[in-house]
Scaffold this active site. Structure first.
Site, short mmCIF file in Angstrom:
data_model
loop_
_atom_site.label_atom_id
_atom_site.label_comp_id
_atom_site.label_asym_id
_atom_site.label_seq_id
_atom_site.Cartn_x
_atom_site.Cartn_y
_atom_site.Cartn_z
N GLY A 33 -4.18 -5.54 6.50
CA GLY A 33 -5.26 -4.64 6.89
C GLY A 33 -6.20 -5.23 7.92
N GLY A 75 -10.00 -3.61 2.72
CA GLY A 75 -8.99 -3.66 3.78
C GLY A 75 -9.09 -2.47 4.71
N ASP A 76 -7.97 -2.17 5.34
CA ASP A 76 -7.93 -1.05 6.29
C ASP A 76 -7.80 0.31 5.60
OD1 ASP A 76 -5.36 -1.84 5.45
OD2 ASP A 76 -4.42 -0.84 7.16
N THR A 121 0.89 -1.16 0.00
CA THR A 121 0.00 0.00 0.00
C THR A 121 0.93 1.20 0.00
OG1 THR A 121 -1.60 -1.18 1.39
CG2 THR A 121 -1.66 1.21 1.54
N THR A 127 0.57 0.40 6.48
CA THR A 127 0.66 -0.54 5.36
C THR A 127 0.84 -1.94 5.96
OG1 THR A 127 3.07 -0.28 5.22
CG2 THR A 127 1.73 1.12 3.79
N GLY A 128 0.46 -2.95 5.21
CA GLY A 128 0.57 -4.31 5.72
C GLY A 128 -0.80 -4.92 5.92
N ARG A 139 -13.69 -7.79 -0.91
CA ARG A 139 -12.94 -7.56 0.34
C ARG A 139 -12.44 -6.11 0.38
NH1 ARG A 139 -7.39 -5.80 1.61
NH2 ARG A 139 -6.80 -6.77 3.57
N1 GLY Z 1 -3.14 -2.52 4.13
C1 GLY Z 1 -3.67 -2.83 2.88
C2 GLY Z 1 -4.69 -3.89 2.91
O1 GLY Z 1 -4.62 -4.78 3.73
O2 GLY Z 1 -5.57 -3.86 2.09
#
Ligand code: GLY
Length: 344
Positions: free
Chosen positions: A248, A224-225, A194, A245-246, A222
């Site tokens: 989510g 994410g965060d 990300t 990042t990482g 889906r």
């Molecule tokens: N941090 C990005 C995701 O998990 O979508």
């Protein structure tokens, strides 16, 4: 019958009656009184080119959010970055679905899009949601229709490279299916990568943005965060900004962007704030995602900038870097970490 006006008036009175006295409120949420700052832009390591673009714009007087969105647009439009925008790894159906969100400190506004298809710059669509609607979050087909109505151009986001990666992933999903695997030795890519970017300008104004193609090979739909305000990024113009990042799914459960800003509001410096958020995230990790030593089997990063220009990034496992640009120019710096990198 209660009219809308009656309801609003009585709600405001009730809220006032329940609200803390000024001294109590200050004790609950101390905020630094800073009116000038050291301009700085920070981002995940893939934003090394973007932090320079954003910093140059910032120091020429651009708005904080416009500056960092210009910074992340570079990755969104770079087909070689497989974690964001064009060339981002697709979902299980081979369709690229993008998430993004942003917050503008000075005006306390926010915008977000989730599972957006066919538009290369979801960060700009998130800003358009913020600028032109009374909503904060649009997803899926509605987000796309909004983007097209706002003049964004539709395009194919799957590149030949990511299509080949998707075919390879699909072929290896199940050894008993009808798809033959032709290249056993080619590694299957995976990303929860990300780009998150945050900045503060010389006036102490702050903004944050996060944009992503999300988890590679995700179940269609889906989210994410990154598009979740308070998780993928958060900004409070009196305190600072933070983003992630990482993985989510791990961040959503701790509202990591918001939590990091709250730790800074309580007086922690950015490096302590990101470490405390990582500790909370570890404590909230379910058993199935823990290695035998009790540590998470994934990695994640948090990035934080304070109103006075201090900054830091933190990662679970030693080794990650992040991008910074200030008067010393663009560079990568080391993230603080919770754990030494696991041996293979
Ligand atoms: N941090 C990005 C995701 O998990 O979508």
């Amino acid at each position: 019958m209660t009219t809308r006006r009656d309801f609003l008036t009585s709600s405001a009175a009730a809220a006032a009656a329940l609200s803390l006295r000024p001294q109590q409120a200050a004790a609950a949420a101390p905020t630094p009184r800073i009116t000038a700052s050291r301009p700085v832009v920070i981002s995940s390591a893939n934003g090394l080119r973007g932090v320079k673009v954003a910093y140059d714009r910032l120091t020429r007087g651009a708005d904080t959010l416009d500056a960092i969105i210009a910074g992340v647009n570079i990755q969104e439009l770079d087909a070689d970055d497989q974690s964001v925008g064009i060339g981002g790894l697709p979902n299980a159906d081979g369709v690229v679905q993008l998430d993004a969100s942003c917050m503008h400190g000075p005006t306390k506004r926010a915008g977000s899009v989730g599972a957006l298809e066919g538009i290369a710059t979801p960060s700009l669509v998130a800003k358009a949601v913020m600028d032109y609607t009374d909503h904060i979050m649009l997803v899926g087909e509605g987000a796309k229709r909004f983007a097209l109505a706002m003049g964004f151009k539709e395009q194919e986001l799957l590149t030949e490279k990511t299509r080949q990666d998707w075919l390879r992933w699909r072929a290896r999903l199940n050894k008993d299916d009808a798809w033959l695997d032709h290249d056993d030795d080619v590694a299957i890519k995976f990303t929860t990568g990300t780009i998150n970017m945050n900045c503060v300008d010389a006036k102490g104004d702050i903004s944050s943005v996060t944009t992503t193609s999300g988890m590679a090979w995700k179940i269609p739909g889906r989210i994410g965060d990154s598009p979740v305000i308070g998780a993928g990024q958060y900004c409070d113009n009196t305190v600072g900004a933070a983003g992630s990042t990482g993985r989510g799914e791990a961040n959503i459960k701790v509202c990591g962007g918001f939590l990091t800003v709250e730790f800074m509001r309580q007086g922690l410096p950015p490096e302590q704030a990101v470490l405390r958020t990582l500790e909370r995230l570890v404590a909230m990790t379910e058993q199935r995602l823990l290695r035998p030593d009790g540590r998470p089997n994934f990695d994640i990063q948090f990035y934080a900038v304070a109103k006075d220009g201090r900054y830091a990034a933190g990662t679970l496992y030693e080794g990650a870097q992040f991008a910074v640009c200030d008067e010393k120019g663009p560079r990568l710096e080391k993230c603080v970490h919770l754990f030494a990198r696991p041996s293979r």
